[in-house]
Design a protein around this motif. Structure first.
Motif, PDB file in Angstrom:
ATOM      1  N   PRO A 130       0.825  -1.215   0.000  1.00 17.21           N
ATOM      2  CA  PRO A 130       0.000   0.000   0.000  1.00 17.21           C
ATOM      3  C   PRO A 130       0.856   1.261   0.000  1.00 17.21           C
ATOM      4  O   PRO A 130       1.952   1.280   0.580  1.00 17.21           O
ATOM      5  N   LEU A 131       0.372   2.281  -0.668  1.00 19.36           N
ATOM      6  CA  LEU A 131       1.012   3.599  -0.664  1.00 19.36           C
ATOM      7  C   LEU A 131       0.034   4.595  -0.070  1.00 19.36           C
ATOM      8  O   LEU A 131      -1.081   4.752  -0.566  1.00 19.36           O
ATOM      9  N   ASP A 132       0.459   5.253   1.002  1.00 16.72           N
ATOM     10  CA  ASP A 132      -0.354   6.312   1.607  1.00 16.72           C
ATOM     11  C   ASP A 132       0.347   7.632   1.351  1.00 16.72           C
ATOM     12  O   ASP A 132       1.542   7.777   1.644  1.00 16.72           O
ATOM     13  N   ILE A 133      -0.368   8.578   0.775  1.00 19.80           N
ATOM     14  CA  ILE A 133       0.210   9.889   0.491  1.00 19.80           C
ATOM     15  C   ILE A 133      -0.446  10.916   1.402  1.00 19.80           C
ATOM     16  O   ILE A 133      -1.668  11.099   1.370  1.00 19.80           O
ATOM     17  N   LYS A 134       0.368  11.570   2.216  1.00 20.93           N
ATOM     18  CA  LYS A 134      -0.119  12.588   3.142  1.00 20.93           C
ATOM     19  C   LYS A 134       0.219  13.961   2.567  1.00 20.93           C
ATOM     20  O   LYS A 134       1.395  14.270   2.331  1.00 20.93           O
ATOM     21  N   LEU A 135      -0.811  14.766   2.342  1.00 26.13           N
ATOM     22  CA  LEU A 135      -0.618  16.114   1.814  1.00 26.13           C
ATOM     23  C   LEU A 135      -0.546  17.101   2.974  1.00 26.13           C
ATOM     24  O   LEU A 135      -1.393  17.075   3.873  1.00 26.13           O
ATOM     25  N   ILE A 136       0.461  17.949   2.945  1.00 20.92           N
ATOM     26  CA  ILE A 136       0.692  18.913   4.016  1.00 20.92           C
ATOM     27  C   ILE A 136       0.205  20.287   3.559  1.00 20.92           C
ATOM     28  O   ILE A 136       0.724  20.849   2.585  1.00 20.92           O
ATOM     29  N   GLN A 137      -0.785  20.804   4.272  1.00 19.36           N
ATOM     30  CA  GLN A 137      -1.325  22.107   3.889  1.00 19.36           C
ATOM     31  C   GLN A 137      -0.390  23.249   4.314  1.00 19.36           C
ATOM     32  O   GLN A 137       0.576  23.062   5.057  1.00 19.36           O
ATOM     33  N   LEU A 138      -0.715  24.435   3.849  1.00 19.08           N
ATOM     34  CA  LEU A 138       0.147  25.596   4.016  1.00 19.08           C
ATOM     35  C   LEU A 138       0.259  26.041   5.465  1.00 19.08           C
ATOM     36  O   LEU A 138      -0.627  25.798   6.290  1.00 19.08           O
ATOM     37  N   VAL A 139       1.377  26.701   5.757  1.00 12.15           N
ATOM     38  CA  VAL A 139       1.579  27.354   7.047  1.00 12.15           C
ATOM     39  C   VAL A 139       1.526  28.861   6.819  1.00 12.15           C
ATOM     40  O   VAL A 139       2.235  29.385   5.955  1.00 12.15           O
ATOM     41  N   LYS A 140       0.672  29.535   7.563  1.00 11.74           N
ATOM     42  CA  LYS A 140       0.573  30.991   7.468  1.00 11.74           C
ATOM     43  C   LYS A 140       1.281  31.599   8.676  1.00 11.74           C
ATOM     44  O   LYS A 140       0.925  31.303   9.815  1.00 11.74           O
ATOM     45  N   LEU A 141       2.265  32.420   8.417  1.00 13.70           N
ATOM     46  CA  LEU A 141       3.069  33.007   9.479  1.00 13.70           C
ATOM     47  C   LEU A 141       2.563  34.396   9.860  1.00 13.70           C
ATOM     48  O   LEU A 141       2.194  35.189   9.000  1.00 13.70           O
ATOM     49  N   ASP A 168       1.902  31.822  14.758  1.00 15.71           N
ATOM     50  CA  ASP A 168       2.082  33.187  15.247  1.00 15.71           C
ATOM     51  C   ASP A 168       3.314  33.223  16.149  1.00 15.71           C
ATOM     52  O   ASP A 168       3.325  32.617  17.217  1.00 15.71           O
ATOM     53  N   PHE A 169       4.350  33.927  15.709  1.00 16.07           N
ATOM     54  CA  PHE A 169       5.619  33.938  16.448  1.00 16.07           C
ATOM     55  C   PHE A 169       5.455  34.439  17.880  1.00 16.07           C
ATOM     56  O   PHE A 169       6.210  34.045  18.770  1.00 16.07           O
ATOM     57  N   ASP A 170       4.501  35.320  18.106  1.00 12.82           N
ATOM     58  CA  ASP A 170       4.286  35.849  19.464  1.00 12.82           C
ATOM     59  C   ASP A 170       3.549  34.830  20.327  1.00 12.82           C
ATOM     60  O   ASP A 170       3.946  34.569  21.473  1.00 12.82           O
ATOM     61  N   LYS A 171       2.503  34.251  19.793  1.00 11.04           N
ATOM     62  CA  LYS A 171       1.670  33.347  20.594  1.00 11.04           C
ATOM     63  C   LYS A 171       2.371  32.053  20.947  1.00 11.04           C
ATOM     64  O   LYS A 171       2.140  31.477  22.010  1.00 11.04           O
ATOM     65  N   VAL A 172       3.242  31.546  20.052  1.00 11.79           N
ATOM     66  CA  VAL A 172       3.884  30.257  20.335  1.00 11.79           C
ATOM     67  C   VAL A 172       4.915  30.370  21.452  1.00 11.79           C
ATOM     68  O   VAL A 172       5.377  29.347  21.985  1.00 11.79           O
ATOM     69  N   LEU A 173       5.293  31.597  21.812  1.00  7.50           N
ATOM     70  CA  LEU A 173       6.228  31.810  22.920  1.00  7.50           C
ATOM     71  C   LEU A 173       5.523  32.302  24.176  1.00  7.50           C
ATOM     72  O   LEU A 173       6.157  32.534  25.209  1.00  7.50           O
ATOM     73  N   GLU A 174       4.228  32.455  24.079  1.00 10.24           N
ATOM     74  CA  GLU A 174       3.429  32.968  25.195  1.00 10.24           C
ATOM     75  C   GLU A 174       3.332  31.918  26.306  1.00 10.24           C
ATOM     76  O   GLU A 174       3.126  30.748  26.054  1.00 10.24           O
ATOM     77  N   GLN A 175       3.495  32.355  27.545  1.00 14.72           N
ATOM     78  CA  GLN A 175       3.387  31.427  28.673  1.00 14.72           C
ATOM     79  C   GLN A 175       1.971  31.478  29.232  1.00 14.72           C
ATOM     80  O   GLN A 175       1.680  32.173  30.204  1.00 14.72           O
ATOM     81  N   SER A 176       1.075  30.737  28.589  1.00  9.23           N
ATOM     82  CA  SER A 176      -0.321  30.697  29.018  1.00  9.23           C
ATOM     83  C   SER A 176      -0.921  29.358  28.617  1.00  9.23           C
ATOM     84  O   SER A 176      -0.368  28.637  27.779  1.00  9.23           O
ATOM     85  N   LYS A 177      -2.064  29.038  29.192  1.00 10.03           N
ATOM     86  CA  LYS A 177      -2.730  27.774  28.890  1.00 10.03           C
ATOM     87  C   LYS A 177      -3.240  27.730  27.457  1.00 10.03           C
ATOM     88  O   LYS A 177      -3.561  26.652  26.945  1.00 10.03           O
ATOM     89  N   ASP A 178      -3.305  28.884  26.808  1.00  7.62           N
ATOM     90  CA  ASP A 178      -3.745  28.921  25.413  1.00  7.62           C
ATOM     91  C   ASP A 178      -2.638  28.512  24.453  1.00  7.62           C
ATOM     92  O   ASP A 178      -2.881  28.318  23.270  1.00  7.62           O
ATOM     93  N   ASN A 179      -1.423  28.395  24.979  1.00  7.26           N
ATOM     94  CA  ASN A 179      -0.290  27.965  24.167  1.00  7.26           C
ATOM     95  C   ASN A 179      -0.036  26.492  24.466  1.00  7.26           C
ATOM     96  O   ASN A 179       0.473  26.146  25.537  1.00  7.26           O
ATOM     97  N   PRO A 180      -0.380  25.574  23.553  1.00  2.55           N
ATOM     98  CA  PRO A 180      -0.275  24.144  23.850  1.00  2.55           C
ATOM     99  C   PRO A 180       1.142  23.688  24.170  1.00  2.55           C
ATOM    100  O   PRO A 180       1.327  22.763  24.956  1.00  2.55           O
ATOM    101  N   VAL A 181       2.145  24.325  23.571  1.00  2.00           N
ATOM    102  CA  VAL A 181       3.531  23.944  23.862  1.00  2.00           C
ATOM    103  C   VAL A 181       3.845  24.213  25.323  1.00  2.00           C
ATOM    104  O   VAL A 181       4.331  23.344  26.057  1.00  2.00           O
ATOM    105  N   PHE A 182       3.564  25.427  25.756  1.00  2.00           N
ATOM    106  CA  PHE A 182       3.828  25.803  27.142  1.00  2.00           C
ATOM    107  C   PHE A 182       3.002  24.947  28.090  1.00  2.00           C
ATOM    108  O   PHE A 182       3.502  24.479  29.128  1.00  2.00           O
ATOM    109  N   TYR A 183       1.750  24.715  27.743  1.00  4.68           N
ATOM    110  CA  TYR A 183       0.820  24.001  28.629  1.00  4.68           C
ATOM    111  C   TYR A 183       1.325  22.583  28.929  1.00  4.68           C
ATOM    112  O   TYR A 183       1.303  22.134  30.079  1.00  4.68           O
ATOM    113  N   VAL A 184       1.788  21.884  27.896  1.00  4.26           N
ATOM    114  CA  VAL A 184       2.283  20.514  28.074  1.00  4.26           C
ATOM    115  C   VAL A 184       3.637  20.518  28.776  1.00  4.26           C
ATOM    116  O   VAL A 184       3.878  19.727  29.694  1.00  4.26           O
ATOM    117  N   GLN A 185       4.524  21.409  28.359  1.00  5.48           N
ATOM    118  CA  GLN A 185       5.841  21.482  28.991  1.00  5.48           C
ATOM    119  C   GLN A 185       5.714  21.847  30.470  1.00  5.48           C
ATOM    120  O   GLN A 185       6.440  21.332  31.319  1.00  5.48           O
TER     121      GLN A 185
END
Length: 580
Positions: free
Chosen positions: A377-388, A435-452
């Motif tokens: 089987p061949l599975d092809i995963k298409l990666i959609q755009l990233v908006k900065l 969003d460069f600002d939000k991904v560094l935000e220390q709040s529960k709305d930032n999933p990276v910070f929340y898990v870390q």
């Protein structure tokens, strides 16, 4: 320990008993019988759809099946209650000791808790990134690189034998354009004005390549005709570009196992070999394609071409493999490359493509199906755009690349851990806002910070335990009296930990690493919720005056930390021990 698998086995055993007793007919297909968390936790710990999926083939009302099944399941010591709801859903509550067993299993197995064997050593090739080696990788490649690498790690965790592969498109016209662009920078290194005409690559990243060419060849290439310097400069520039791409990937924590070259495959005669194989199946023929649908191009004319009969495998039209001038189409080397992967013995193929490659999906699936008679089987995963975004505005500047934001731009601004986690906070086929600002935000709305932050809190509990003289190594914690954990908030955290092995298998089967990021966010929410309850109810705090009580509560926190660490490991993110 996969508690959901264990309870599903109990459900299947109970169904077999009903069949043996003549209450259900023989030969029922149990494949789609599932055990999963109910949509509403108030309904129970687990639910099964058994009665709903078996009703029609059994010729019985689903509720009647559910009630008979519930009677059997109530005899299982692990199942506290089994109740029928609605037309035939069956909700179960488990005895608390099972959740305590999950905590012990996590402590005993460490980061291997949740590791699965469903892959059974199946050899899987994950091809991702595969950017044209003509410049730095852009932010779109970043998302594809993170997705592909996390998917490979997930499959490895689930028991597959995984190879990460990069396909170098080094045989097309674009590499000649690269050579001409690098040659202009070579001229510039000699003090001449570069002629960066339309169609050449304008980015500053080629300036060092031109300087390196000067150091290597001096001025010996300056007065030569293109026919003499083109191949030399092309190979030199290609080598430098691939070195840059490897360094870009390394900055993101991505390391490929294999780099395959289109040129090497073509020069080895693999295109002819693959096409002859297809011709022997009657799938290559000389023919004329129907005119394109819609507005007719002025320069279109019917002409005989060599075609692959991809419509035999569900494609919209047959696909040209050789142009009327005798040269290969772009599709022909792709056929040879996938034939090469099949010949290397892979049991499954996964390609991670940018969204602009959607038109290739049907034809590539068709050719792999043809070459393997449907075996691979061949599975092809298409990666959609990233908006900065930055400061609330779209962010597009990249002087070094000339026209786009590079992978290195992103990693240098927010770091590899943040980059990787954020790239997996949406399913691959959904556009992602970064969003460069939000991904560094220390709040529960930032999933990276929340898990870390959740993992850092667990580490904080362990440090406080050491200060209080409470043995808190995993062996000591596994030996704690976990029956002390009776509060619903504590059991809810244990239930979420128990979902981890199930999530791993679902994500691996669906090739969906984003599910790991989603689950980690949910697990972090349960841990933070228990922590916050402890602010109001001292009995829920992890550190207590009674050391035995503390050990049980610390064991629960540590088990959550073990799973967070394992999940972040799959995503390629380093767990934080403290937040700064």
């Amino acid at each position: 320990m996969n508690l959901f698998t264990d309870i599903r086995a109990a459900v299947l055993a109970a169904l077999d008993q009903l069949v043996a007793a003549g209450e259900l007919p023989k030969g029922l297909d149990m494949t789609n019988v599932a055990v999963e968390p109910p949509r509403d936790p108030a309904h129970g710990d687990m639910a099964t759809n058994a009665a709903m999926v078996l009703a029609k083939p059994a010729g019985k009302a689903p509720r009647a099946i559910a009630e008979a099944l519930a009677d059997r399941l109530r005899e299982d010591d692990r199942i506290a209650t089994a109740e029928v709801a609605g037309p035939g859903f069956l909700n179960m509550r488990l005895v608390p000791g099972l959740w305590h067993d999950v905590v012990r299993a996590a402590l005993a197995q460490g980061r291997d808790f949740g590791r699965s064997t469903i892959g059974q050593g199946t050899r899987v090739n994950v091809e991702f990134v595969s950017a044209n080696p003509t410049g730095p990788m852009h932010v779109g490649h970043t998302r594809g690189a993170v997705f592909g690498d996390a998917l490979a790690s997930l499959l490895d965790f689930a028991g597959y034998d995984v190879t990460r592969e990069y396909y170098i498109n080094d045989a097309g016209a674009q590499v000649d354009v690269l050579a001409r662009s690098a040659y202009e920078r070579y001229r510039e290194a000699h003090g001449l004005e570069p002629q960066i005409s339309e169609g050449l690559y304008p980015g500053d990243y080629l300036i060092p390549v031109g300087e390196a060419l000067k150091q290597e060849y001096g001025d010996s290439l300056l007065d030569k005709p293109e026919s003499e310097w083109l191949s030399v400069v092309r190979d030199f520039a290609m080598g430098r570009m691939m070195q840059m791409i490897r360094e870009d990937l390394a900055s993101l924590g991505v390391k490929m196992d294999v780099y395959s070259s289109e040129r090497a495959i073509t020069e080895a005669g693999r295109v002819e070999e693959a096409l002859e194989t297809l011709r022997g199946m009657g799938l290559i023929y000389e023919g004329v394609l129907e005119p394109p649908k819609g507005k007719m191009p002025e320069d279109w004319e019917p002409r005989e071409q060599t075609l692959f009969r991809s419509t035999a495998f569900g494609d919209d039209m047959d696909r040209p493999v050789k142009k009327s001038d005798g040269s290969w189409t772009y599709f022909a080397p792709d056929i040879a490359y996938h034939w090469d992967k099949v010949q290397r013995g892979f049991d499954q193929l996964i390609n991670v493509f940018g969204a602009d490659h959607g038109g290739y999906v049907k034809r590539l699936k068709a050719v792999v199906q043809a070459l393997t008679n449907g075996r691979v089987p061949l599975d092809i995963k298409l990666i959609q755009l990233v908006k900065l975004y930055k400061n609330g505005e779209p962010f597009k500047m990249s002087k070094r690349a000339g026209t786009f934001v590079t992978l290195r731009d992103v990693v240098e601004q927010v770091g590899p851990d943040v980059t990787r986690f954020v790239m997996l906070t949406r399913k691959n086929d959904v556009a992602l806002d970064f969003d460069f600002d939000k991904v560094l935000e220390q709040s529960k709305d930032n999933p990276v910070f929340y898990v870390q932050y959740a993992h850092a809190r667990v580490c904080s509990v362990l440090r406080k335990a050491a200060e209080a003289g409470i043995p808190a190594d995993d062996t000591a914690l596994a030996g704690a009296d976990l029956s002390i954990l009776t509060h619903e908030a504590e059991l809810e955290l244990a239930r979420k930990i128990a979902e981890w092995p199930r999530i791993v298998e679902i994500a691996a089967r669906g090739h969906e690493p984003h599910r790991i990021a989603f689950y980690l966010n949910e697990l972090a929410a349960e841990l933070h919720g228990l922590w916050n309850r402890g602010n109001d109810d001292a009995a829920l705090r992890f550190i207590q005056d009674d050391k035995e009580v503390s050990r049980a509560k610390i064991a629960l926190a540590r088990a959550a930390g073990v799973v967070i660490s394992a999940g972040l490991g799959i995503l390629g993110v380093t767990p934080a021990e403290e937040m700064r």
